[in-house]
Design an enzyme around this catalytic site. Structure first.
Site, short mmCIF file in Angstrom:
data_model
loop_
_atom_site.label_atom_id
_atom_site.label_comp_id
_atom_site.label_asym_id
_atom_site.label_seq_id
_atom_site.Cartn_x
_atom_site.Cartn_y
_atom_site.Cartn_z
N LYS A 65 -64.18 10.66 87.17
CA LYS A 65 -64.75 11.99 87.05
C LYS A 65 -66.09 11.99 86.31
O LYS A 65 -66.98 12.77 86.63
CB LYS A 65 -63.76 12.94 86.36
CG LYS A 65 -62.53 13.25 87.20
CD LYS A 65 -61.62 14.24 86.53
CE LYS A 65 -60.37 14.50 87.36
NZ LYS A 65 -59.49 15.52 86.76
N ASN A 150 -55.97 17.45 68.14
CA ASN A 150 -55.97 16.09 68.68
C ASN A 150 -55.61 15.10 67.57
O ASN A 150 -55.84 15.36 66.39
CB ASN A 150 -57.36 15.76 69.24
CG ASN A 150 -57.38 14.46 70.01
OD1 ASN A 150 -56.63 14.29 70.95
ND2 ASN A 150 -58.24 13.54 69.60
#
Length: 271
Positions: A65, A150
């Protein structure tokens, strides 16, 4: 016949050829869609070979990507925000255009599930490409605050800093204590049968626990959320179909109905 393809490495697990063939039948589009295994260091060459042989557009999955983002000559605002491209096509001028439909696919699926995003506070777990692509569309849908948590705090902080003050970055162990009606797992933990290590207290006010990973059985994150009393759990199958439908619309100018294709995919997964 117009040709389209999905590029990835590995690619054998991709449901995209089945999904787009069903969309083409449903929308009466004369087109062919295939899966292409591109070498880890040869995505650009694979794409150029595909276009040279008549390819009109494609989808891009792991790990290409970011490479697709670099290759595209024209980038949509969504792709720029995500820093990644999952949909490629040639415009009338022959330029290679890159878009990212992952985030709008997520938002479409959340709306299908009855989630009201306007004014919502969202806890988004994981600071990889999947979450980065989701943040912009979630904010556009009216999310009031998005907390990005995260394992590595600095990564969450860096991504949060590229958006406005509605986005806050933190570590998994220092998530602000507040009500999160919607919690989204954008980590790959579901692929390994694990879940993000967050405290159960954050699920107290959760109405929907959403995992971007999908499979024949509920993910570990979904099972855990159910055990904690979260009323609704969902996996990412609807997101997969909705992002594919958005790409199909970009290429063909018609929007397919994902519901019949979802029913077929669920039957496949159950086998």
């Amino acid at each position: 016949m117009d040709r389209y393809a999905v590029f990835g490495n590995p690619i054998g697990q991709s449901k995209s050829p089945f999904i787009h063939s069903q969309f083409a039948l449903q929308c009466k589009q004369l087109m062919q869609y295939e899966a292409i295994l591109a070498p880890a260091d040869g995505f650009a060459d694979s794409w150029r070979d595909f276009v040279a042989s008549g390819g009109k557009g494609g989808n891009v999955t792991v790990p290409f990507k970011e490479q697709a983002y670099q290759l595209a000559e024209v980038l949509s605002a969504r792709a720029q925000q995500a820093g990644a491209v999952n949909t490629l096509y040639l415009n009338t001028a022959g330029q290679l255009c890159g878009d990212n439909t992952d985030g709008i696919g997520l938002v479409a699926d959340l709306k299908r599930l009855g989630v009201s995003l306007a004014g919502c506070t969202v806890l988004l777990l994981g600071a990889g490409g999947a979450s980065r692509g989701a943040i912009g569309p979630l904010l556009d849908a009216g999310v009031r605050q998005l907390v990005l948590a995260n394992r590595t705090f600095s990564k969450a902080q860096t991504i949060a800093a590229s958006f406005d003050s509605r986005v806050v970055g933190c570590g998994l162990t220092d998530i602000p204590q507040q009500a999160y009606p919607l919690i989204i797992n954008a980590t790959s933990s579901g692929l390994t049968g694990s879940r993000p290590e967050i405290a159960a207290t954050y699920l107290k006010d959760c109405q929907l626990a959403y995992d971007m990973v999908y499979g024949a059985q509920p993910t570990t994150f979904m099972q855990w959320a159910k055990q904690q009393g979260v009323p609704q759990q969902a996996d990412g199958l609807g997101m997969l179909l909705a992002q594919a439908a958005a790409a199909f619309t970009i290429w063909r100018g018609v929007t397919p109905d994902i519901e019949p294709v979802m029913a077929l995919l669920k039957k496949q997964l159950a086998v």
